[in-house]
Design an enzyme around this catalytic site. Sequence first.
Site, mmCIF file in Angstrom:
data_model
loop_
_atom_site.group_PDB
_atom_site.id
_atom_site.type_symbol
_atom_site.label_atom_id
_atom_site.label_comp_id
_atom_site.label_asym_id
_atom_site.label_seq_id
_atom_site.Cartn_x
_atom_site.Cartn_y
_atom_site.Cartn_z
ATOM 1 N N VAL A 248 36.229 -10.674 -10.347
ATOM 2 C CA VAL A 248 37.482 -9.935 -10.530
ATOM 3 C C VAL A 248 38.068 -9.392 -9.231
ATOM 4 O O VAL A 248 39.146 -8.798 -9.236
ATOM 5 C CB VAL A 248 37.297 -8.766 -11.531
ATOM 6 N N ASP B 160 38.929 7.875 2.101
ATOM 7 C CA ASP B 160 39.730 6.651 1.953
ATOM 8 C C ASP B 160 40.546 6.728 0.669
ATOM 9 O O ASP B 160 40.601 5.781 -0.120
ATOM 10 C CB ASP B 160 38.829 5.422 1.936
#
Length: 443
Positions: free
Chosen positions: A22, A141
């Site tokens: 994925v 992040d």
Amino acid sequence: MALQSRLTERIGSESLENWKSVGSGGFGQVYKAMHKGWGFDVAIKILRDDVGSAVFEEANLMNEASCEFVLRVYGIFEGVLPDGGTLKQKGIVMDFMQRGSVQDLQKDLSGPPPWPLAFRLAHQVAVGMNFLHSKKLMHSDLKPSNVLLTDDFNAKLADFGFSRVSTSALNCNTETTEVAGGSFKYMPPEAFDISYRPVRSFDIYSYGILLWSVFSGEEPYPNNQAVYSLVKVKVCEGNRPSCKEIVQRKADGLEEMVDLMERCWDGDPSKRPRFKDCLEVTGNVFTKHKKHINAAVNEVLKRLESPTWNDHPSTSGAFSQIYQTPEQPRSHDTVDHIRRPERFSVEYLVPPQTMSDEDKAKFIDNNKAELIKSVSEVMAIVDKLGNMVQSETYSVIKAQRTSQDKVRVLLQRTLHSGGAKVKAAFYDILKTDQPHLVERLGG
């Protein structure tokens, strides 16, 4: 502390089936697979050998910071992949988020989500980040691709351990994988100094840029300007994404959110608010729109499932206008042919029920594993069940740390003993509050 003492669950390839690739990143590859014993899909992040230890630290941190708004880690994968190879691989087994990330949602909608959903995402990210900071952890992040979404578009933070690898890579002037991935667009000006080491104000700045992205439906800085060296210069000079188009859209509480956004991305780290301060703003604004959240989610689902949605790009600019509060005027640049439900009838929010109590109870029994994994906003459901949930059980449910554990206790202590009537009531609430989940499970 060693990994073995903190994440003891080992999950081998023999426990998994129906593998599907994925996604991929600098760390390696991500797969979706069904866990045979658990009965639901999980995500497996397979790691490159040279970043393995760093991402195992991510698993430890995610395990330590487990809460409703952080992606759940189930254990460590050790085994072979289904591609016919014999080499043993290692990875992390986590919740699988069918809806992808905020970044995916932006692409699918070709713009921002309706205001109630945008404000809920803003608040949930702030809650999750406040929890991380309270645990003396950082993300480092924070960006749309690292905010994952449940079936009903609730937010879960991810990739806040591996981000430390990304941040280190960003402190060089080469076009690394992490730089190309866009993390530098969410970095504060002080982080472009090669000697910088992230502190909490780093996350606050990133959150400000994230808010802009959620409300605008775009990535910061146009593609022709998204060059590391140019962004570095502009950001350090004080340039930030423009809020002009956002404020023109009008929504109750939007001015407060834009003010918060601008305070978060202040060039002086000492002037940025704490996440605890952010929560006061985001919580207050979301409260003003909370009554429209179910309709907003339903509208997004219908748009995503419509085969002709992407054929009408002009509708994206009006999408976030649909759920404005009555006291706010509508923008003059909306598209007239978009349906704007000013008021939501019972028929619109609650589909008619035709199933018997026994059929509803059978649905709950047959889908326990998936319900444990997917049901969100559990306490709201418990409150609606009212006296069907004993006060002692209510306290036990509320004390659970994750939504999965809350649902598990609800199923074991209330629905198991309450018979078909209580299970039917639970089904009716799910059908109203989380209709897409019920539909996906065949209800």
